[in-house]
Design an enzyme around this catalytic site. Sequence first.
Site, PDB file in Angstrom:
ATOM      1  N   GLY A  33      70.562-106.316  71.840  1.00  0.00           N
ATOM      2  CA  GLY A  33      69.135-107.071  71.526  1.00  0.00           C
ATOM      3  C   GLY A  33      68.771-107.153  73.038  1.00  0.00           C
ATOM      4  N   ASN A  34      67.636-107.935  73.233  1.00  0.00           N
ATOM      5  CA  ASN A  34      66.992-108.168  74.595  1.00  0.00           C
ATOM      6  C   ASN A  34      66.515-109.447  74.548  1.00  0.00           C
ATOM      7  OD1 ASN A  34      64.194-108.048  74.053  1.00  0.00           O
ATOM      8  ND2 ASN A  34      64.576-106.185  73.455  1.00  0.00           N
ATOM      9  N   ARG A  35      65.996-110.048  75.774  1.00  0.00           N
ATOM     10  CA  ARG A  35      65.997-111.260  76.051  1.00  0.00           C
ATOM     11  C   ARG A  35      64.409-111.901  75.518  1.00  0.00           C
ATOM     12  NH1 ARG A  35      70.224-113.386  78.731  1.00  0.00           N
ATOM     13  NH2 ARG A  35      71.203-111.945  79.844  1.00  0.00           N
ATOM     14  N   SER A  36      63.881-110.652  74.894  1.00  0.00           N
ATOM     15  CA  SER A  36      62.094-111.316  74.633  1.00  0.00           C
ATOM     16  C   SER A  36      62.423-112.519  73.826  1.00  0.00           C
ATOM     17  CB  SER A  36      61.523-110.280  73.944  1.00  0.00           C
ATOM     18  OG  SER A  36      60.234-110.542  73.354  1.00  0.00           O
ATOM     19  N   ALA A  99      59.187-106.327  72.441  1.00  0.00           N
ATOM     20  CA  ALA A  99      60.367-105.536  73.509  1.00  0.00           C
ATOM     21  C   ALA A  99      61.163-104.826  72.490  1.00  0.00           C
ATOM     22  CB  ALA A  99      60.871-106.604  74.412  1.00  0.00           C
TER      23      ALA A  99
END
Length: 228
Positions: A33-36, A99
């Site tokens: 995943g990512n930090r969006s 994102a």
Amino acid sequence: IEGLLAKGPLAGIKALVTSGPTFEPIDPVRFIGNRSSGKQGHAIATALARLGADVTLITGPVRLADPSGVRTIHVETAREMLGAALGNLPADVAVCAAAVADWTVSNASKEKRKKYPGAPPPAIELAANPDILATLSEAGSARPRLVIGFAAETEKVLEHAKAKLARKGCDWIVANDVSPATGTFGGDFNSVHLISASGTEDWPRIAKADVAERLAWRIADFLKPGGA
Ligand code: CTP
Ligand code: CA
């Protein structure tokens, strides 16, 4: 009468907004995943709805409530997000604020990966994800009249963002500096530049809700009869 009172500058306009991260599964319990946070995309959906647009928000996993007055569709992967976006055309305007993970795990396993004593860690193999913004920009007769992307950059913000505008075929790029020092990812403020074929506007550092409102008004201005 209620309909008349509810009318805003975007009444009758259909908007599609993507928001949040996507999660790409490694196995049934793990993902990349990512930090969006989804804050900017959700704020845009809210602002467009406030101006009277009929808004569909397609969001990856976020810790935010569904905005009121907005049809919200929850997805996990980039592929699901693309399917939901294409399934909700036609639209007059698309804002791709998600994102989206650039890569998916091509060797995701159906069962949870186990570790065995002495065995090396498993290799994760990646494959490119579809580009939702580029796909919408190239959707031919189904293309929204106005397609807007974001460019999350940590360096050479304007240079990279202008290249993205050209590469993706969208109409506007909202460029933002997401280097850790700015606190943009997860924070409430954003400092952005609005880039189009006709030039670059530098917006002051303002709350994400204000970026959203300003963008919504710009969209209304562009889409109004005779607008350009
Ligand atoms: N985007 C998208 N689908 C993807 C990747 C990106 O729709 N698979 C959209 C984002 O929502 C954003 C824009 O494209 O509006 C730019 O995303 P960004 O990650 O900044 O650009 P990339 O083209 O993925 O390039 P890079 O990550 O290498 O900077
Ligand atoms: Ca990317």
